[in-house]
Write an enzyme that holds these catalytic residues in place. Structure first.
Site, PDB file in Angstrom:
ATOM      1  N   ASP A  51      -3.340   2.945  -3.997  1.00 35.48           N
ATOM      2  CA  ASP A  51      -4.129   2.644  -5.195  1.00 35.48           C
ATOM      3  C   ASP A  51      -3.507   1.467  -5.952  1.00 35.48           C
ATOM      4  O   ASP A  51      -4.048   1.012  -6.963  1.00 35.48           O
ATOM      5  CB  ASP A  51      -4.305   3.888  -6.080  1.00 35.48           C
ATOM      6  CG  ASP A  51      -2.991   4.485  -6.542  1.00 35.48           C
ATOM      7  OD1 ASP A  51      -1.920   3.961  -6.166  1.00 35.48           O
ATOM      8  OD2 ASP A  51      -3.036   5.483  -7.299  1.00 35.48           O
ATOM      9  N   SER A  52      -2.382   0.932  -5.416  1.00 32.16           N
ATOM     10  CA  SER A  52      -1.842  -0.333  -5.929  1.00 32.16           C
ATOM     11  C   SER A  52      -2.845  -1.461  -5.719  1.00 32.16           C
ATOM     12  O   SER A  52      -2.678  -2.549  -6.270  1.00 32.16           O
ATOM     13  CB  SER A  52      -0.519  -0.675  -5.243  1.00 32.16           C
ATOM     14  OG  SER A  52      -0.641  -0.557  -3.838  1.00 32.16           O
ATOM     15  N   ASP A  90      -4.597   6.673  -0.409  1.00 32.44           N
ATOM     16  CA  ASP A  90      -4.298   7.326  -1.692  1.00 32.44           C
ATOM     17  C   ASP A  90      -5.537   7.976  -2.286  1.00 32.44           C
ATOM     18  O   ASP A  90      -6.615   7.347  -2.335  1.00 32.44           O
ATOM     19  CB  ASP A  90      -3.832   6.260  -2.706  1.00 32.44           C
ATOM     20  CG  ASP A  90      -2.332   6.202  -2.858  1.00 32.44           C
ATOM     21  OD1 ASP A  90      -1.653   7.191  -2.536  1.00 32.44           O
ATOM     22  OD2 ASP A  90      -1.849   5.152  -3.309  1.00 32.44           O
ATOM     23  N   LYS A 120      -2.797  10.626   0.551  1.00 29.66           N
ATOM     24  CA  LYS A 120      -1.562  10.739  -0.245  1.00 29.66           C
ATOM     25  C   LYS A 120      -1.924  11.132  -1.673  1.00 29.66           C
ATOM     26  O   LYS A 120      -2.935  10.669  -2.206  1.00 29.66           O
ATOM     27  CB  LYS A 120      -0.784   9.422  -0.234  1.00 29.66           C
ATOM     28  CG  LYS A 120       0.496   9.481  -1.072  1.00 29.66           C
ATOM     29  CD  LYS A 120       1.441   8.317  -0.791  1.00 29.66           C
ATOM     30  CE  LYS A 120       1.100   7.040  -1.507  1.00 29.66           C
ATOM     31  NZ  LYS A 120       1.059   7.153  -2.989  1.00 29.66           N
ATOM     32  N   GLU A 189       9.689   7.472  -4.675  1.00 27.15           N
ATOM     33  CA  GLU A 189       9.629   6.135  -5.280  1.00 27.15           C
ATOM     34  C   GLU A 189      10.616   6.003  -6.427  1.00 27.15           C
ATOM     35  O   GLU A 189      10.623   6.804  -7.364  1.00 27.15           O
ATOM     36  CB  GLU A 189       8.195   5.851  -5.765  1.00 27.15           C
ATOM     37  CG  GLU A 189       8.077   4.471  -6.417  1.00 27.15           C
ATOM     38  CD  GLU A 189       6.649   3.961  -6.587  1.00 27.15           C
ATOM     39  OE1 GLU A 189       5.707   4.624  -6.113  1.00 27.15           O
ATOM     40  OE2 GLU A 189       6.502   2.895  -7.220  1.00 27.15           O
TER      41      GLU A 189
HETATM   42  O1  KIV Z   1      -0.154   2.647  -4.134  1.00 26.80           O
HETATM   43  C1  KIV Z   1       0.872   2.312  -3.523  1.00 26.80           C
HETATM   44  O2  KIV Z   1       1.021   1.165  -3.088  1.00 26.80           O
HETATM   45  C2  KIV Z   1       1.918   3.295  -3.345  1.00 26.80           C
HETATM   46  C3  KIV Z   1       3.194   2.840  -2.701  1.00 26.80           C
HETATM   47  C4  KIV Z   1       3.974   2.027  -3.639  1.00 26.80           C
HETATM   48  C5  KIV Z   1       3.986   3.986  -2.184  1.00 26.80           C
HETATM   49  O3  KIV Z   1       1.745   4.425  -3.691  1.00 26.80           O
END
Ligand code: KIV
Length: 271
Positions: A51-52, A90, A120, A189
């Site tokens: 979700d980044s 995610d 995730k 993290e």
């Molecule tokens: O959303 C994401 O990129 C993440 C990673 C930093 C583990 O959750």
């Protein structure tokens, strides 16, 4: 020699074998077909549609605004670029935290519509019921503890987590709980390396670190950080393998000049 052949699809079972054999797992985020294809060609073991995407693709300050539909779109694009890597997606903020039935429906949409192999979720005991509902449906779940960006407004900053004993103890007990209720792996993290090592040694499931030292069973990075796409973002844990920000700005500015001066296109580039 790797325990899996070059083109054999990586599964959650492969992850288990890699932990036993001590082979480290490489994971990267991707949000589109082209980047996913490149990471796959380079031999990445797992791709996270994180979700980044809310930050690096959409330009938001936090990951909170991204929707389930948007995550599904990114995951579909990535899925078309990979054959071998394990695809993890995610669950975005607000689609699983308080209601196990909603969590189940969100996870099912991702599995049905994207070709993902796992989802995730951020959090420990607070989201136990939601994780259980998803695992019960046969969907592999990767947990995520430590700095969980969906809770950024509760944390107040992106600083190192679990430095103090109380938070470290809760993280350890959450990690054990996640293993007990069926998560197949766990992202850790931005926590002290020693704590990540303890969790990794105490769990049978895979740990994947980001800013958590090098003893975890694998590592994950945001692909934009690895490629150096953002000149001003320099977290200590994110090694830049390229400095694409500078190279892209230079390339585009050369193009602008060539257009203005009619250097581009040349005769050879014309019909
Ligand atoms: O959303 C994401 O990129 C993440 C990673 C930093 C583990 O959750």
């Amino acid at each position: 020699m790797s325990i899996h052949s070059e083109f054999k699809k990586i599964t959650t079972e492969t992850f288990k074998k890699m932990k036993v054999s001590g082979e480290k797992i490489s994971m990267l985020t991707a949000y589109d077909y082209t980047m996913a294809s490149l990471a796959e060609e380079a031999g990445i073991d797992a791709i996270l549609v994180g979700d980044s995407a809310a930050n690096v693709v959409a330009g938001y300050e936090t990951t909170l605004p991204i929707t389930l539909d948007q995550m599904i779109y990114h995951a579909q694009c990535v899925s078309r670029g990979i054959k071998r890597a394990l695809l993890v997606v995610d669950l975005p903020f607000g689609t699983y935290q308080s209601d196990p039935l909603q969590a189940y429906h969100s996870a099912v949409r991702i599995m049905k519509e994207t070709g993902a192999s796992a989802i995730k979720m951020e959090g420990g005991i607070e989201i136990k019921d939601s994780i259980e509902a998803i695992v019960k449906a046969g969907i592999p779940v990767m947990g995520h503890l430590g700095l969980t960006p969906q809770s950024i407004h509760q944390f107040g900053s992106f600083k190192l987590r679990a430095k103090e004993d109380a938070e470290a103890d809760k993280l350890i007990s959450d990690a054990k709980l996640l293993e007990e209720i069926g998560c197949f792996s766990l992202v850790l993290e931005k926590i002290p390396a020693q704590l990540a090592e303890k969790v990794t040694n105490e769990l049978d499931i895979i740990t994947i670190g980001i800013g958590a030292g090098n003893v975890t069973d694998g590592q994950v990075l945001v692909i934009h950080d690895l490629l150096g796409l953002n000149k001003n973002f320099k977290p200590k844990f994110a090694r830049k393998y390229l400095h694409l920000h500078e190279q892209i700005v230079e390339a585009v500015s050369n193009y602008v000049q060539d257009v203005k001066s009619q250097e581009f296109p040349s005769k050879e580039e014309s019909f």
